[in-house]
Motif scaffolding. Structure first.
Motif: not given
Length: 424
Positions: A214-242
């Motif tokens: 498989p093709n492996f890719t190393m992650p890169q970190f950028n605070i703006n990119a992280i802040l765009m994705i971070l709110p998804v935690i609300l979604v996955i919490m609800s989904e997981h409990i359900g």
């Protein structure tokens, strides 16, 4: 005669283990490889990490929570924005951040317990939220089958109907061993019909190398990119409990208490972290596999482990992975049509099993508003996060439940809604 139930800790004979594992692999395959296709990456790395993530989840939950981890759709919208602006490696950094935050929340839950769930998501609210997990996906099943096109291809319709018919008839008519693999039989029947109709191209199978990494890719970190994705935690919490609630209803055990929501949430998010570090997409417990368990009565963790190992093997064997990828979308759509409905019914089962009293106005209002919020198509945009469907319904359910709980404590409820037993 009642269906033969194979419980979580039970072992199955080897001659049954292989087809039962294949059945779970087929159930999740169509949806789980769609996410990497949308991100523009090779699905082999996703098959590898989904298998590894599932094994980690089973280990972390002490083999007490039967769940297969597939690709999460919750990250699609914000991740695509990050990929367009920064590139895929920076999306991986966001996946890792969300997984890490989810792991932190699991320790918070371990510290403070899960009694709050009965307050923020009582049965009258949890039932419709869980039902919406399946109902919200119903359009996806029809779309996958090609039934929402302006002009429906007759071949798609034929394969879809054959697959769905075999799954439905098999679920109610098959006996003995066949009674626990109706999904697998339906997939085979649909696939054969697609071959006869000329819908399957075996060229990728013939051209695939015998062994491929498989093709492996190393992650890169950028605070703006992280802040765009971070709110998804609300979604996955609800989904997981359900998902944990509906799985608990199916297997007849309270997985929220044992192995515990803290363990299942940690396992889910730890898998997402590991996947992010190696170049794969986030993972989540999968509704398709929950539907398979509901339909077959086979809850054995051994079968889930078998499916995970097969997913790992498929990621390295080129022709095998290519063969699975040749399964036509109408076959996946036909299977999903039934499985998503089973998830929806599981939500309604919560209302029945918990004896929700709809003479109580609080229960009536909760269920009514939550259903409409989830099915109305309303979308609330908060930054780069779109709250709609089941996620919006879950948030509405929590806010309303908290409001009614406060009203109850302040004795503001009228005679038709005071002291609701589902909330105290």
């Amino acid at each position: 005669m009642a269906k033969r139930i194979i419980q979580i800790e039970e072992k199955v004979p080897l001659k049954m283990l292989l087809p039962l594992s294949v059945q779970h692999l087929f159930a999740m395959f169509g949806a789980t490889v769609l996410v990497p296709f949308l991100f523009g990456i090779n699905p082999a790395i996703v098959l590898l990490m989904n298998g590894i993530g599932t094994l980690l989840f089973i280990f972390i939950t002490k083999g007490k929570a039967p769940a297969y981890l597939g690709s999460s759709f919750a990250f699609l919208a914000p991740a695509n924005i990050v990929i367009a602006q920064f590139g895929y490696p920076y999306a991986l950094g966001g996946f890792i951040a969300v997984g890490f935050l989810g792991c932190v929340l699991s320790f918070v839950i371990k510290k403070f317990g899960v009694k709050w769930i009965d307050v923020v998501l009582p049965p009258a609210a949890m039932g419709p939220v869980v039902a919406l997990i399946g109902l919200e996906l119903s359009g996806s099943a029809a779309s996958t089958a090609g039934l929402l096109e302006p002009v429906i291809d007759p071949k798609n319709a034929i394969v879809f109907l054959i697959t769905l018919s075999v799954a439905v008839i098999g679920s109610v008519c098959f006996r003995k061993f066949w009674a626990i693999i109706p999904i697998l039989v339906a997939v085979v029947a649909g696939y054969i019909s697609a071959v006869f109709l000329g819908m399957v191209d075996f060229t990728p199978v013939l051209e695939a190398p015998l062994f491929a990494l498989p093709n492996f890719t190393m992650p890169q970190f950028n605070i703006n990119a992280i802040l765009m994705i971070l709110p998804v935690i609300l979604v996955i919490m609800s989904e997981h409990i359900g998902h944990q609630v509906v799985t608990s209803q199916i297997v007849g055990r309270d997985l929220i208490k044992d192995p515990g929501l803290d363990r299942t949430l940690f396992g889910d998010n730890f898998s997402t972290m590991i996947s992010g570090f190696l170049g794969s997409v986030p993972t989540t417990t999968y509704g398709e596999n929950i539907g398979v368990m509901a339909l077959t009565g086979v809850y054995s963790v051994q079968v889930i482990v078998g499916a995970a190992i097969m997913s790992i093997i498929c990621s390295f064997i080129g022709p095998l992975a290519a063969l699975i990828e040749t399964i036509p979308s109408p076959v996946i759509g036909g299977i999903s049509f039934l499985l998503y409905g089973m998830i929806g019914v599981s939500g309604l089962r919560i209302l029945v099993d918990e004896h929700v009293d709809y003479a109580n106005s609080v229960n009536m209002v909760l269920t009514s508003v939550v259903f409409v919020a989830g099915l109305s198509g309303i979308t609330i945009q908060i930054g780069n996060i779109a709250l709609t469907g089941m996620v919006l319904a879950a948030i509405v359910a929590m806010l309303l439940s908290l409001l009614f709980f406060v009203f109850s404590k302040l004795h503001w409820l009228n005679e038709t809604s005071e002291e609701p037993k589902d909330m105290l």
